[in-house]
Design an enzyme around this catalytic site. Sequence first.
Site, short mmCIF file in Angstrom:
data_model
loop_
_atom_site.label_atom_id
_atom_site.label_comp_id
_atom_site.label_asym_id
_atom_site.label_seq_id
_atom_site.Cartn_x
_atom_site.Cartn_y
_atom_site.Cartn_z
N GLU A 52 0.87 -1.18 0.00
CA GLU A 52 0.00 0.00 0.00
C GLU A 52 0.90 1.22 0.00
O GLU A 52 2.07 1.14 0.37
CB GLU A 52 -0.83 0.06 1.30
CG GLU A 52 -1.97 -0.91 1.41
CD GLU A 52 -2.56 -0.84 2.83
OE1 GLU A 52 -3.04 0.23 3.23
OE2 GLU A 52 -2.50 -1.87 3.53
N LYS A 78 2.36 4.51 1.60
CA LYS A 78 2.52 5.05 2.95
C LYS A 78 2.17 6.52 2.86
O LYS A 78 2.92 7.32 2.30
CB LYS A 78 3.96 4.86 3.42
CG LYS A 78 4.23 5.36 4.82
CD LYS A 78 5.60 4.89 5.30
CE LYS A 78 6.03 5.51 6.60
NZ LYS A 78 5.00 5.99 7.50
N ARG A 90 -1.00 8.91 11.72
CA ARG A 90 -1.66 7.64 11.99
C ARG A 90 -2.70 7.85 13.08
O ARG A 90 -2.40 8.49 14.09
CB ARG A 90 -0.65 6.65 12.54
CG ARG A 90 -0.07 5.51 11.70
CD ARG A 90 -0.95 4.65 10.90
NE ARG A 90 -1.28 3.37 11.53
CZ ARG A 90 -0.42 2.44 11.84
NH1 ARG A 90 0.87 2.59 11.65
NH2 ARG A 90 -0.85 1.30 12.36
N ARG A 131 -1.30 8.18 17.34
CA ARG A 131 -0.40 7.03 17.43
C ARG A 131 0.03 6.73 18.86
O ARG A 131 0.22 5.58 19.24
CB ARG A 131 0.84 7.39 16.60
CG ARG A 131 1.59 6.27 16.04
CD ARG A 131 2.72 6.87 15.23
NE ARG A 131 3.94 6.66 15.99
CZ ARG A 131 5.00 6.06 15.47
NH1 ARG A 131 5.01 5.71 14.22
NH2 ARG A 131 6.06 5.86 16.21
N GLU A 186 -5.03 6.67 8.21
CA GLU A 186 -4.17 7.84 8.14
C GLU A 186 -5.06 9.07 8.03
O GLU A 186 -5.90 9.16 7.13
CB GLU A 186 -3.25 7.75 6.92
CG GLU A 186 -2.10 8.73 6.93
CD GLU A 186 -0.89 8.20 7.71
OE1 GLU A 186 -0.85 6.98 8.01
OE2 GLU A 186 0.00 9.00 8.03
N LYS A 199 8.16 -0.69 6.36
CA LYS A 199 7.95 0.58 5.64
C LYS A 199 9.14 0.79 4.73
O LYS A 199 10.28 0.53 5.12
CB LYS A 199 7.76 1.74 6.61
CG LYS A 199 8.88 1.97 7.61
CD LYS A 199 8.51 3.13 8.53
CE LYS A 199 9.50 3.23 9.67
NZ LYS A 199 9.06 4.14 10.72
#
Lengths: 539, 349
Positions: free
Chosen positions: A227, A229, A234, A249, A274, A397
């Site tokens: 996906e 980023k 977050r 987060r 997000e 990531k």
Amino acid sequence: MSIPAFAALLERLVFTPGRNAKIALLKRWFAEQPDPDRGIGLAALTEELVFTTAKPALLRELAAARVDPVLLALSRDYVGDSAETIALVWPPRAGANAPPPTLSEVAEGLERTPKAELPALIAGWLDALDAGGRFALIKLVTGGLRVGASGRLARIALAEWSGRPVEEIEEVWHGVAPPYLPLFRWLEGKGERPDPRGTPVFRPLMLAHPLGDSDLAVLQPEDWRAEWKWDGIRVQLCAGPGGRRIWSRGGEDVSAAFPEIVEAMDFHAVLDGELLVIRDGGEVAPFADLQQRLNRKTVGPKLMRDYPAGVRLYDLLFEGEEDLRALPFDTRRARLEAWIARVRPARMDLSPQIAFASVAQLSAIRAGARAASIEGLMLKRADSPYVAGRVKGLWWKWKREPLSVDAVLMYAQRGSGKRSSYYSDYTFGLWRPDGRGGEELVPVGKAYSGYTDQELLWLGRWIRNHTVARFGPVREVEKALVLEVAFDAAQRSMRHKSGVALRFPRILRIRRDKPASEADRLDTLMALVGNREAKAAAD
Amino acid sequence: MPHPETWLRVTPAGLWCEPGDFFVDPTRPVARAVITHGHSDHARPDHGAVLATPETLAIMRARLGDGRAGRRQQPLRPGEVVVQNGVRIWLRPAGHVLGSAQVCLEWRGSRAVVSGDYKRTPDPTCAPFEVERGCDVFVTEATFGLPVFRHPRPEEEIAKLLASVALFPERTHVVGCYALGKCQRLIALLRRAGWEAPIWLHGALLPLCRTYEALGVRLGDLRPATAARKEALRGAIVLAPPSVVAERWARRLTDPVACLASGWMRVRQRAKARGVELPLVLSDHADWDELNATIDETGAPEVWVTHGRDDALVHAMGRRGIRGRALHLVGLGEEDEGEAETGAAEGAA
């Protein structure tokens, strides 16, 4: 003794840069303070409890009634802060020997005392305290503690102190209120774990490790899902009969800053996503736009219109009361897609998956990503359960290659904490026409990292030897040193003189070989704004 | 009876007693100097004759070297009197650092007391301040001449330090303190609080501790920190000049806690600006209450302020009917003022 003890804690927290030391101080607080004061203190530190009963003007009036105006003004000029000045100059009243108030006395007093009697109450407390205690009290009653102890840090300290996993504490945290008596009873082994019941609780987020070259080499494409980023913040959306919350987060409640999202959360689920500024047509705005919405207690209609918030959904943790976290990622993803199709929540959409057949193909996709709102790629193992924290091998990531410019060092400032004796903050600039036929440097950003220890020492020497002016802690230097500065994205910004803001700038290397006149021009940077292809072509 | 301002004058070299032809704490080399105490802004090198307490003379020799601490040194103990050209001179303890004294002067029945730097809080390393009553002019400092400066009890600050050592037994506490006075007082206070362990010293602090011990002030087990192994200093207390506590010298130690013992630590921004993690409000200067109480106890109708925050003190005295005059002496307290900026000061705050 609780206000003096609280004052001592406050003072040490304010001056202590180290995270571990802060945790040690908090642990001692939990271990030594009686209920309910330890919980009230905890709530005050993490700003779960904020008193606004007394206004700063009330304190100023109290001081003015006790202290000669000339001396008060001279003191205020010297100290530079009203609350601290009042705490320091407050003259003890002869014969006053009341014991210092406890935190619970203060909390109760503020709640119950009629407004007209408040000045006398607060003056009496000030008489019973020393300078440190007075400072803590003034900060407490005017609601401006700001000690830099986040809720997350406090919960880590609770975990270390009690020996319970922090995840367990996080899950009940938002179901308990100051002074947290059931929580402390449980942590001390004297009671049951508090039941969060219907109250929205924060579940610690699942985080990703940066992908290294060796990880990439062994990656089997069929086992992984990709996906984008997205470059926002977050969040965890938590909604049900017990209420609606947007958690950051770190588990901070940021709901108040995004009322339109809260309004859209008319469902019963826990989601991971997000938070972004998403304009009409689904276009994601740069992070700088989202920053306009952060750290606000309230938001007006204009702000919501100019910077409309939305959530791009990554994962489904709970559907109704059903906990999906132990299920494989693919299953959760299918449930998420079905849920979105059925519920059709406003202001939310699905983070699309990116199909790929090989690592090479994925690599090309990453290199070709053009929007500034994308930080890179996320890789999630198809069978990964949703687990708290950063578990290696489940999620990766994979950020984009950074962009870079050659900029000229303009100003340097001493760092803080461990770097307090080094010039470790660098403001750098690029050339642009000065409107008189020549060229001038305009600052485009500030970097605090990226250099080695040796480079830091070298830069320190260079800065000391090339200082042309000093402004407090800041030194202006000769415009003679070129730094290669890396950054993740460049975004237009009205708040910067140059009209552009850099995301995560850091020093890549010192270009001692390059004359300052050959450093990059502002035009070069502007061409990179929101445009990755320019970089790809230049390579 | 002549007013002191007719025979005690402010000159570029400092306060000059005209009939006696000598200076008190002159800022440049002079033929005859009376020195209140050994801090470098008061005891400068290369005077002709120097009159001071035996302790101050010893400190000057240790700091300036035998050749530069006055060509002729004349010790004067508190209680003794010398007469110079008809000016009677005697000394009274000032309670600031070892050997510190107020200079009492009398000419033709007119009396002035130049107190130098002083404090009223008891200090185990020096004789307590004695009030000289009945002077016509009292000359005071005003380093902490603002009502925001009320020093806490030294024992509380030492307890704060020891509580921190107990809380962080793995870390090394590095306490910034001035080499003359503050350092030895800290050590003595720590000993009184029951800290028997070795106290480790930065090389710049050792010589004066030896001088103090030679003058009869016992400081216990002192060791050089520079040569010590890092592991030996875990949980230890290290004393160092203020300029190095947040610098590289201290960072080689185990997770150091930067502490600073100074009256300036009362103000948070001062502590923040110095990168101090544990500020200790410990001063060898009179605080606001001590300044005002001392002025009142002397009974002087007129008070001259040599340096520091004279505006607030002169204002406060005026409200009590005492004539205040700011002398604006240059060169005094410049170490104190410079402290926040350079950190290299060895002054006496």
